[in-house]
Design a protein around this motif. Structure first.
Motif, PDB file in Angstrom:
ATOM      1  N   UNK A  19       0.854  -1.194   0.000  1.00 25.28           N
ATOM      2  CA  UNK A  19       0.000   0.000   0.000  1.00 25.28           C
ATOM      3  C   UNK A  19       0.889   1.242   0.000  1.00 25.28           C
ATOM      4  N   UNK A  20       0.438   2.251  -0.707  1.00 29.03           N
ATOM      5  CA  UNK A  20       1.163   3.520  -0.752  1.00 29.03           C
ATOM      6  C   UNK A  20       0.160   4.643  -0.955  1.00 29.03           C
ATOM      7  N   UNK A  21       0.652   5.852  -0.977  1.00 30.26           N
ATOM      8  CA  UNK A  21      -0.220   7.025  -1.096  1.00 30.26           C
ATOM      9  C   UNK A  21      -1.256   7.011   0.030  1.00 30.26           C
ATOM     10  N   UNK A  22      -0.746   6.928   1.268  1.00 25.99           N
ATOM     11  CA  UNK A  22      -1.589   6.892   2.467  1.00 25.99           C
ATOM     12  C   UNK A  22      -2.613   5.745   2.408  1.00 25.99           C
ATOM     13  N   UNK A  54       3.773   0.587   2.721  1.00 21.82           N
ATOM     14  CA  UNK A  54       3.265  -0.245   3.806  1.00 21.82           C
ATOM     15  C   UNK A  54       3.067  -1.632   3.221  1.00 21.82           C
ATOM     16  N   UNK A  55       3.468  -2.636   3.955  1.00 20.76           N
ATOM     17  CA  UNK A  55       3.289  -4.019   3.537  1.00 20.76           C
ATOM     18  C   UNK A  55       2.348  -4.685   4.526  1.00 20.76           C
ATOM     19  N   UNK A  66       7.849   0.037   5.426  1.00 22.47           N
ATOM     20  CA  UNK A  66       9.115  -0.456   4.894  1.00 22.47           C
ATOM     21  C   UNK A  66       9.667   0.473   3.834  1.00 22.47           C
ATOM     22  N   UNK A  67      10.967   0.333   3.588  1.00 21.83           N
ATOM     23  CA  UNK A  67      11.601   1.049   2.485  1.00 21.83           C
ATOM     24  C   UNK A  67      12.223   0.032   1.546  1.00 21.83           C
ATOM     25  N   UNK A  68      12.248   0.356   0.272  1.00 21.35           N
ATOM     26  CA  UNK A  68      12.828  -0.520  -0.739  1.00 21.35           C
ATOM     27  C   UNK A  68      14.341  -0.373  -0.675  1.00 21.35           C
ATOM     28  N   UNK A  78      12.716  -5.424   0.857  1.00 19.88           N
ATOM     29  CA  UNK A  78      12.184  -4.361   1.710  1.00 19.88           C
ATOM     30  C   UNK A  78      12.785  -4.471   3.098  1.00 19.88           C
ATOM     31  N   UNK A  79      13.180  -3.343   3.658  1.00 19.23           N
ATOM     32  CA  UNK A  79      13.654  -3.292   5.043  1.00 19.23           C
ATOM     33  C   UNK A  79      12.574  -2.610   5.868  1.00 19.23           C
TER      34      UNK A  79
END
Length: 118
Positions: A19-22, A54-55, A66-68, A78-79
């Protein structure tokens, strides 16, 4: 290749949602390995993957910020931002993930059936 992981990862096959963009935009993924610090995911369209996401993993009943850290053609590493920051999945996300798991099982059964008919 130099190993940079802080902890060993376990091979898994979990359905997930990126998920992204809130959390207004999502895409399905498959989690291929998992550790306390991060995961490897596979998905259909790498161009859509932002640097921070978000995962959501139904099997773990958790959502992770997480960040790529690396990208491949159809996969990424992803970390997790903070192990203390993960939180339970909201009810609507949990329903979507359960439906995705059910669909995956049906498709897997259909593939097995088609392969046995060859």
């Amino acid at each position: 290749m130099i190993e940079r992981r802080q902890s060993a990862r376990t091979r898994v096959i979990y359905s997930g949602v990126i998920a992204y963009d809130a959390r207004r935009a999502t895409m399905d993924c498959v989690v291929r390995n998992f550790s306390e610090d991060g995961v490897k995911v596979e998905f259909d369209n790498p161009a859509l993957l932002l640097d921070e996401i978000d995962l959501l993993i139904a099997k773990k009943s958790r959502a992770f910020n997480a960040k790529v850290v690396w990208r491949g053609d159809r996969q990424a590493g992803l970390a997790f931002r903070s192990t203390g920051a993960n939180h339970p999945i909201p009810l609507d996300w949990a329903r979507r993930l359960r439906a995705s798991e059910s669909e995956r099982r049906k498709l897997k059964g259909r593939i097995a059936q088609l392969l046995s008919e060859r």
